[in-house]
Design a protein around this motif. Structure first.
Motif, PDB file in Angstrom:
ATOM      1  N   GLY A 139     -31.835  39.140 -47.423  1.00  0.00           N
ATOM      2  CA  GLY A 139     -32.211  40.062 -47.724  1.00  0.00           C
ATOM      3  C   GLY A 139     -31.507  40.672 -45.763  1.00  0.00           C
ATOM      4  O   GLY A 139     -32.609  41.609 -45.847  1.00  0.00           O
ATOM      5  N   SER A 140     -30.975  40.376 -44.679  1.00  0.00           N
ATOM      6  CA  SER A 140     -30.775  40.652 -43.484  1.00  0.00           C
ATOM      7  C   SER A 140     -29.438  40.191 -43.152  1.00  0.00           C
ATOM      8  O   SER A 140     -29.216  39.382 -43.223  1.00  0.00           O
ATOM      9  N   VAL A 141     -29.419  40.817 -42.521  1.00  0.00           N
ATOM     10  CA  VAL A 141     -27.479  41.098 -41.595  1.00  0.00           C
ATOM     11  C   VAL A 141     -28.003  41.061 -39.780  1.00  0.00           C
ATOM     12  O   VAL A 141     -28.675  42.319 -39.682  1.00  0.00           O
ATOM     13  N   VAL A 142     -28.373  40.549 -39.661  1.00  0.00           N
ATOM     14  CA  VAL A 142     -28.158  40.576 -37.219  1.00  0.00           C
ATOM     15  C   VAL A 142     -26.491  40.446 -37.330  1.00  0.00           C
ATOM     16  O   VAL A 142     -26.413  39.965 -37.207  1.00  0.00           O
ATOM     17  N   VAL A 143     -27.144  41.878 -36.226  1.00  0.00           N
ATOM     18  CA  VAL A 143     -25.660  41.527 -35.269  1.00  0.00           C
ATOM     19  C   VAL A 143     -26.178  41.510 -33.851  1.00  0.00           C
ATOM     20  O   VAL A 143     -26.758  42.062 -33.374  1.00  0.00           O
ATOM     21  N   GLY A 144     -25.507  40.717 -33.067  1.00  0.00           N
ATOM     22  CA  GLY A 144     -26.187  41.266 -31.416  1.00  0.00           C
ATOM     23  C   GLY A 144     -25.059  41.620 -30.955  1.00  0.00           C
ATOM     24  O   GLY A 144     -23.874  42.275 -30.779  1.00  0.00           O
ATOM     25  N   VAL A 145     -25.532  43.073 -29.826  1.00  0.00           N
ATOM     26  CA  VAL A 145     -24.971  43.710 -28.977  1.00  0.00           C
ATOM     27  C   VAL A 145     -25.266  42.930 -27.960  1.00  0.00           C
ATOM     28  O   VAL A 145     -25.974  43.129 -27.134  1.00  0.00           O
TER      29      VAL A 145
END
Length: 272
Positions: free
Chosen positions: A133-139
């Motif tokens: 239940g999680s999406v991760v995005v790098g900035v």
């Protein structure tokens, strides 16, 4: 959505796992699915296409489905298919790869050159089946993250899950700095790390008001921090800026590392 999700098939177990993942993604986005097998030889492909079709019909019977066999260079053909695709979906390694942990040469070439997002389906079943239940995005502190962050918000919304936005930063060894106010002289012209993340999500938090966002500004190597965040994620998303004056993308060391080592599916999203 009328543009399709395109899945590259090569007969490996990894490519069949990519079919399963793409079928779920097609359901979430209401997108058609297009299966593509690219070969440079005369090997019959009907059995491969048939097996993949059967998997889609079992998992997502209502998804519009088409298929195609191309006789061409695999990377070039898949990049061409991606010119009119919502995303290209590939397995984490192809037939004949010696190391099951590493992305195959075709997948890496496609991720570096495609004009649409490329998803490499990695990880164990628990990471491929939306259990976390999680999406991760790098900035990043640069040009490559804007489109990736928007893609991540959309993914979190259709999955009805949380979004973790990660910006990792490092200061020179002899500098005194905080996430809010770096003080080293040579880097004074850069945005503070906290501002980098704030700028990346500005406008999107309002547009996707139903997405619960967790912001993580961390002092440390980006590779380590993203892999750590991905350990509890269903999907990791990274951006890739376009090369100036050259076709294709500049993946960079971080994107390469995620494509080779992430514990979950990885989406590389080109800057538009």
């Amino acid at each position: 959505m009328t543009i399709p999700l395109v899945v590259g098939l090569d007969g490996s177990e990894a490519s069949l796992a990519a079919v399963d993942w793409a079928a779920g993604e097609a359901v979430r986005h209401g997108a058609p699915l297009h299966l593509v097998h690219v070969t440079t030889g005369d090997r019959a492909a009907s059995g491969l296409i048939g097996a993949a079709t059967e998997r889609v019909r079992q998992y997502a019977p209502t998804v519009p489905l088409s298929s195609e066999v191309l006789h061409a260079d695999p990377a070039t053909a898949l990049v061409g298919e991606g010119r009119d695709a919502f995303a290209l979906v590939l397995g984490s390694r192809g037939l004949g790869d010696l190391d099951a942990m590493l992305l195959g040469s075709v997948g890496l070439a496609v991720a570096a050159r495609a004009e649409c997002p490329v998803v490499v389906v990695r990880g164990a079943a628990e990471h491929r089946e939306t259990r976390f239940g999680s999406v991760v995005v790098g900035v990043e502190n640069g040009e490559g993250s804007g489109t990736a962050v928007a893609f991540a918000f959309r993914e979190a919304q259709v999955r009805r899950c949380g979004l973790v936005v990660v910006h990792a930063w490092t200061a020179p060894l002899d500098a005194h700095a905080t996430a809010q106010a770096p003080s080293w002289a040579l880097e004074a012209h850069r945005r503070p790390p906290a501002q980098v993340l704030d700028d990346a999500v500005r406008g999107l938090t309002e547009r996707y008001g139903d997405v619960q966002v967790t912001r993580r500004v961390i002092e440390g190597p980006a590779r380590r921090e993203l892999l750590d965040a991905a350990s509890g994620a269903d999907l990791l998303i990274v951006g890739a800026p376009r090369r100036h004056g050259h076709p294709g993308l500049q993946l960079g060391l971080i994107s390469h590392a995620m494509l080779h080592h992430a514990p979950c599916p990885v989406a590389v999203v080109p800057r538009t």
